[in-house]
Design a protein around this motif. Sequence first.
Motif, short mmCIF file in Angstrom:
data_model
loop_
_atom_site.label_atom_id
_atom_site.label_comp_id
_atom_site.label_asym_id
_atom_site.label_seq_id
_atom_site.Cartn_x
_atom_site.Cartn_y
_atom_site.Cartn_z
N GLY A 6 50.25 39.27 31.96
CA GLY A 6 49.82 37.68 32.42
C GLY A 6 48.70 37.82 32.88
N TRP A 7 48.17 36.76 33.68
CA TRP A 7 46.87 36.30 34.48
C TRP A 7 47.25 34.69 34.13
CZ3 TRP A 7 46.35 37.56 28.99
CH2 TRP A 7 46.13 36.43 28.07
N PRO A 8 46.75 34.01 35.50
CA PRO A 8 47.19 33.01 35.88
C PRO A 8 46.34 31.83 34.68
CG PRO A 8 45.24 33.96 37.73
CD PRO A 8 45.71 34.66 36.32
N ASP A 9 47.27 30.90 34.57
CA ASP A 9 47.00 29.90 33.78
C ASP A 9 45.52 29.11 33.63
OD1 ASP A 9 47.28 28.00 31.35
OD2 ASP A 9 49.41 26.64 32.57
N MET A 10 44.83 28.36 32.57
CA MET A 10 43.78 28.08 33.01
C MET A 10 43.04 29.28 33.43
SD MET A 10 45.10 24.82 31.86
CE MET A 10 43.49 23.99 31.42
N HIS A 11 42.77 30.19 33.56
CA HIS A 11 41.47 30.97 33.48
C HIS A 11 41.98 32.41 32.22
CE1 HIS A 11 42.79 30.29 37.36
NE2 HIS A 11 41.07 30.52 38.18
N THR A 12 40.32 33.00 31.66
CA THR A 12 40.37 33.42 31.14
C THR A 12 41.02 35.17 32.17
OG1 THR A 12 39.07 32.68 30.41
CG2 THR A 12 38.60 34.44 29.12
N TYR A 138 35.63 34.30 44.26
CA TYR A 138 36.88 35.01 43.41
C TYR A 138 36.57 36.91 42.68
CZ TYR A 138 39.41 31.06 43.43
OH TYR A 138 40.41 29.53 43.61
N GLN A 139 37.27 37.70 43.56
CA GLN A 139 36.95 39.04 42.87
C GLN A 139 38.30 39.79 42.80
OE1 GLN A 139 35.52 41.99 45.58
NE2 GLN A 139 36.44 43.40 44.24
N ALA A 140 38.31 39.88 41.04
CA ALA A 140 39.86 39.77 40.39
C ALA A 140 41.17 39.13 41.30
CB ALA A 140 40.77 41.39 41.18
N MET A 141 41.18 38.02 40.95
CA MET A 141 41.54 36.84 40.88
C MET A 141 42.15 36.24 42.56
SD MET A 141 41.32 35.87 37.47
CE MET A 141 42.37 34.21 37.97
N GLN A 142 41.46 37.23 43.29
CA GLN A 142 41.68 36.93 44.62
C GLN A 142 40.39 36.53 45.21
OE1 GLN A 142 44.98 37.00 46.23
NE2 GLN A 142 45.32 37.50 44.25
N PRO A 143 40.89 35.29 45.85
CA PRO A 143 39.44 34.60 46.67
C PRO A 143 39.04 35.02 47.94
CG PRO A 143 41.40 33.17 46.84
CD PRO A 143 41.83 34.48 46.45
#
Length: 149
Positions: A6-12, A138-143
């Motif tokens: 999984g990964w966050p919705d609306m993200h690639t 963001y880096q690795a989905m973290q701001p």
Amino acid sequence: QVLDFGWPDMHTPALEKICSICKAMDTWLNAAAHNVVVLHNKGNRGRLGVVVAAYMHYSNISASADQALDRFAMKRFYEDKVLPVGQPSQKRYIHYFSGLLSGSIKMNNKPLFLHHVIMHGIPNFESKGGCRPFLKIYQAMQPVYTSGI
């Protein structure tokens, strides 16, 4: 066997994650003739489309008659059920992934440094004209950085 990619919705997803998903699917499908892959998605269909389209490109590397039929079935499913949705970034990442497979794009593991952002022209977002932009990185989905607002 259940794998969660999984990964966050609306993200690639990151290209590394797309590679991992495709490799896991391919390994499982080639392990036994009766193995199947079932994809489940809690978000929008674009996320599922990223995985299906990426695997369609991935599986084309070693095409056989059976894979050609499977590819055709996946392509019909993708066009009928998934293609009308999808964020531009999701479509762009499928092209990036295809470039990785063909060798026209190489992954770069070196860090990138953002030195400045240049906006040509001022967008007119406010009632009195202009805008007040801010930057969030963001880096690795973290701001990791947010400019003043």
